[in-house]
Design a protein around this motif. Structure first.
Motif, PDB file in Angstrom:
ATOM      1  N   ASP A 108      46.501  42.485  29.396  1.00  0.00           N
ATOM      2  CA  ASP A 108      46.956  41.865  30.643  1.00  0.00           C
ATOM      3  C   ASP A 108      47.402  42.892  31.683  1.00  0.00           C
ATOM      4  O   ASP A 108      48.015  42.544  32.676  1.00  0.00           O
ATOM      5  CB  ASP A 108      48.072  40.862  30.369  1.00  0.00           C
ATOM      6  CG  ASP A 108      49.316  41.507  29.769  1.00  0.00           C
ATOM      7  OD1 ASP A 108      49.255  42.690  29.376  1.00  0.00           O
ATOM      8  OD2 ASP A 108      50.356  40.830  29.699  1.00  0.00           O
ATOM      9  N   HIS A 109      47.086  44.164  31.457  1.00  0.00           N
ATOM     10  CA  HIS A 109      47.435  45.217  32.420  1.00  0.00           C
ATOM     11  C   HIS A 109      46.534  45.068  33.636  1.00  0.00           C
ATOM     12  O   HIS A 109      45.308  45.121  33.526  1.00  0.00           O
ATOM     13  CB  HIS A 109      47.244  46.599  31.786  1.00  0.00           C
ATOM     14  CG  HIS A 109      47.923  47.687  32.531  1.00  0.00           C
ATOM     15  ND1 HIS A 109      47.263  48.493  33.413  1.00  0.00           N
ATOM     16  CD2 HIS A 109      49.210  48.113  32.534  1.00  0.00           C
ATOM     17  CE1 HIS A 109      48.106  49.375  33.928  1.00  0.00           C
ATOM     18  NE2 HIS A 109      49.296  49.160  33.409  1.00  0.00           N
ATOM     19  N   GLU A 110      47.119  44.881  34.798  1.00  0.00           N
ATOM     20  CA  GLU A 110      46.351  44.610  36.006  1.00  0.00           C
ATOM     21  C   GLU A 110      45.784  45.870  36.646  1.00  0.00           C
ATOM     22  O   GLU A 110      46.352  46.940  36.551  1.00  0.00           O
ATOM     23  CB  GLU A 110      47.227  43.881  37.023  1.00  0.00           C
ATOM     24  CG  GLU A 110      47.655  42.512  36.560  1.00  0.00           C
ATOM     25  CD  GLU A 110      48.513  41.800  37.587  1.00  0.00           C
ATOM     26  OE1 GLU A 110      48.502  42.202  38.767  1.00  0.00           O
ATOM     27  OE2 GLU A 110      49.182  40.843  37.197  1.00  0.00           O
ATOM     28  N   CYS A 111      44.670  45.685  37.295  1.00  0.00           N
ATOM     29  CA  CYS A 111      43.954  46.755  37.981  1.00  0.00           C
ATOM     30  C   CYS A 111      43.966  46.428  39.469  1.00  0.00           C
ATOM     31  O   CYS A 111      43.476  45.382  39.875  1.00  0.00           O
ATOM     32  CB  CYS A 111      42.537  46.777  37.429  1.00  0.00           C
ATOM     33  SG  CYS A 111      41.393  47.849  38.240  1.00  0.00           S
ATOM     34  N   HIS A 112      44.552  47.286  40.292  1.00  0.00           N
ATOM     35  CA  HIS A 112      44.668  47.009  41.725  1.00  0.00           C
ATOM     36  C   HIS A 112      43.941  48.067  42.545  1.00  0.00           C
ATOM     37  O   HIS A 112      44.370  49.217  42.611  1.00  0.00           O
ATOM     38  CB  HIS A 112      46.140  46.969  42.136  1.00  0.00           C
ATOM     39  CG  HIS A 112      46.903  45.888  41.465  1.00  0.00           C
ATOM     40  ND1 HIS A 112      46.766  44.559  41.798  1.00  0.00           N
ATOM     41  CD2 HIS A 112      47.808  45.923  40.471  1.00  0.00           C
ATOM     42  CE1 HIS A 112      47.551  43.822  41.042  1.00  0.00           C
ATOM     43  NE2 HIS A 112      48.196  44.627  40.225  1.00  0.00           N
ATOM     44  N   PHE A 113      42.844  47.654  43.167  1.00  0.00           N
ATOM     45  CA  PHE A 113      42.078  48.498  44.068  1.00  0.00           C
ATOM     46  C   PHE A 113      41.852  47.703  45.346  1.00  0.00           C
ATOM     47  O   PHE A 113      41.280  46.617  45.303  1.00  0.00           O
ATOM     48  CB  PHE A 113      40.730  48.884  43.447  1.00  0.00           C
ATOM     49  CG  PHE A 113      40.841  49.802  42.269  1.00  0.00           C
ATOM     50  CD1 PHE A 113      40.801  51.178  42.435  1.00  0.00           C
ATOM     51  CD2 PHE A 113      40.984  49.300  40.991  1.00  0.00           C
ATOM     52  CE1 PHE A 113      40.904  52.037  41.351  1.00  0.00           C
ATOM     53  CE2 PHE A 113      41.089  50.143  39.899  1.00  0.00           C
ATOM     54  CZ  PHE A 113      41.046  51.518  40.077  1.00  0.00           C
ATOM     55  N   TRP A 114      42.318  48.237  46.464  1.00  0.00           N
ATOM     56  CA  TRP A 114      42.166  47.561  47.746  1.00  0.00           C
ATOM     57  C   TRP A 114      41.341  48.424  48.694  1.00  0.00           C
ATOM     58  O   TRP A 114      41.457  49.638  48.699  1.00  0.00           O
ATOM     59  CB  TRP A 114      43.527  47.302  48.396  1.00  0.00           C
ATOM     60  CG  TRP A 114      44.400  46.382  47.622  1.00  0.00           C
ATOM     61  CD1 TRP A 114      44.342  45.019  47.587  1.00  0.00           C
ATOM     62  CD2 TRP A 114      45.503  46.748  46.790  1.00  0.00           C
ATOM     63  NE1 TRP A 114      45.331  44.528  46.775  1.00  0.00           N
ATOM     64  CE2 TRP A 114      46.063  45.561  46.267  1.00  0.00           C
ATOM     65  CE3 TRP A 114      46.071  47.974  46.422  1.00  0.00           C
ATOM     66  CZ2 TRP A 114      47.151  45.554  45.415  1.00  0.00           C
ATOM     67  CZ3 TRP A 114      47.159  47.972  45.559  1.00  0.00           C
ATOM     68  CH2 TRP A 114      47.692  46.772  45.072  1.00  0.00           C
ATOM     69  N   ILE A 115      40.551  47.749  49.529  1.00  0.00           N
ATOM     70  CA  ILE A 115      39.693  48.421  50.511  1.00  0.00           C
ATOM     71  C   ILE A 115      40.057  47.946  51.914  1.00  0.00           C
ATOM     72  O   ILE A 115      40.255  46.754  52.136  1.00  0.00           O
ATOM     73  CB  ILE A 115      38.202  48.077  50.247  1.00  0.00           C
ATOM     74  CG1 ILE A 115      37.675  48.848  49.053  1.00  0.00           C
ATOM     75  CG2 ILE A 115      37.333  48.349  51.448  1.00  0.00           C
ATOM     76  CD1 ILE A 115      37.385  50.308  49.315  1.00  0.00           C
ATOM     77  N   LYS A 116      40.118  48.890  52.850  1.00  0.00           N
ATOM     78  CA  LYS A 116      40.250  48.542  54.264  1.00  0.00           C
ATOM     79  C   LYS A 116      38.863  48.698  54.881  1.00  0.00           C
ATOM     80  O   LYS A 116      38.315  49.803  54.950  1.00  0.00           O
ATOM     81  CB  LYS A 116      41.252  49.458  54.967  1.00  0.00           C
ATOM     82  CG  LYS A 116      41.401  49.104  56.434  1.00  0.00           C
ATOM     83  CD  LYS A 116      42.408  49.996  57.129  1.00  0.00           C
ATOM     84  CE  LYS A 116      42.475  49.630  58.611  1.00  0.00           C
ATOM     85  NZ  LYS A 116      43.370  50.538  59.332  1.00  0.00           N
ATOM     86  N   SER A 117      38.301  47.600  55.306  1.00  0.00           N
ATOM     87  CA  SER A 117      36.956  47.586  55.850  1.00  0.00           C
ATOM     88  C   SER A 117      36.837  48.507  57.065  1.00  0.00           C
ATOM     89  O   SER A 117      37.664  48.475  57.974  1.00  0.00           O
ATOM     90  CB  SER A 117      36.582  46.159  56.244  1.00  0.00           C
ATOM     91  OG  SER A 117      35.266  46.125  56.742  1.00  0.00           O
TER      92      SER A 117
END
Length: 137
Positions: free
Chosen positions: A110-119
Motif C-alpha cells: 500500500d506504499h503510494e507512488c506520487h509523480f506529478w507533471i506540469k503540462s
C-alpha cells in the motif's frame, strides 16, 4: 514528539532534488518523513548503492514503509536524459526513478507512488519560486 527526523522533509529542485532523494533514501541513518523532488532524476549512487562507501546504505524495510516520496516535473523537462526524453517517456526520469525505488523496496503493497507533471513546463520553468512557475506549492 516535537521535531526530530520523523517530521523532516528533504526537498529540492534540480541537483538539490536529486541529492534530497539520495540522502532521504540511502544517506540519512534515521528515517525522515519523506522527500519532495522537483525536476529530479536518480543519481548513480541511488541506482547502485555502493556497499563499501560508508556513506550510503540500502534502506531498511522500516524506512521504506515509513517514508513518503513525491516527484514533480515539467512535461517538457528533458534536462537529465541523454536523448531528450520527457519525464513520462519510457526512458524518462519518472520510469527511472520508479524502477530504482521499486528495486529498493518502495511502491509495494500500500506504499503510494506520487509523480506529478506540469503540462508544458521545462526544467527551467518549474519550481516553487514565482520567477519559475511558482505552482509547486
Amino acid at each position: 514528539q516535537a521535531g526530530g527526523y520523523s517530521k523532516l522533509w528533504l526537498c529540492g529542485r534540480s541537483q538539490g532534488a536529486c541529492l534530497s532523494a539520495l540522502l532521504a533514501v540511502a544517506g540519512v541513518e534515521k528515517t525522515v518523513a519523506g522527500a519532495f523532488c522537483i525536476a529530479a532524476t536518480a543519481l548513480p549512487q541511488l541506482k547502485t548503492i555502493p556497499s563499501d562507501s560508508g556513506i550510503y546504505t540500502p534502506p531498511s524495510q522500516a524506512k521504506v514503509a515509513a517514508m513518503r516520496l513525491g516527484f514533480y516535473s515539467g512535461s517538457n523537462d528533458t534536462y537529465f536524459t541523454e536523448n531528450q526524453e520527457h519525464p513520462e517517456d519510457s526512458s524518462g526520469t519518472f520510469p527511472l526513478l520508479k524502477k530504482t525505488l521499486t528495486n529498493l523496496g518502495f511502491f509495494s503493497g500500500d506504499h503510494e507512488c506520487h509523480f506529478w507533471i506540469k503540462s508544458g513546463a521545462t526544467h527551467t520553468s518549474i519550481g516553487p519560486s514565482q520567477s519559475i512557475g511558482g505552482e509547486a506549492f
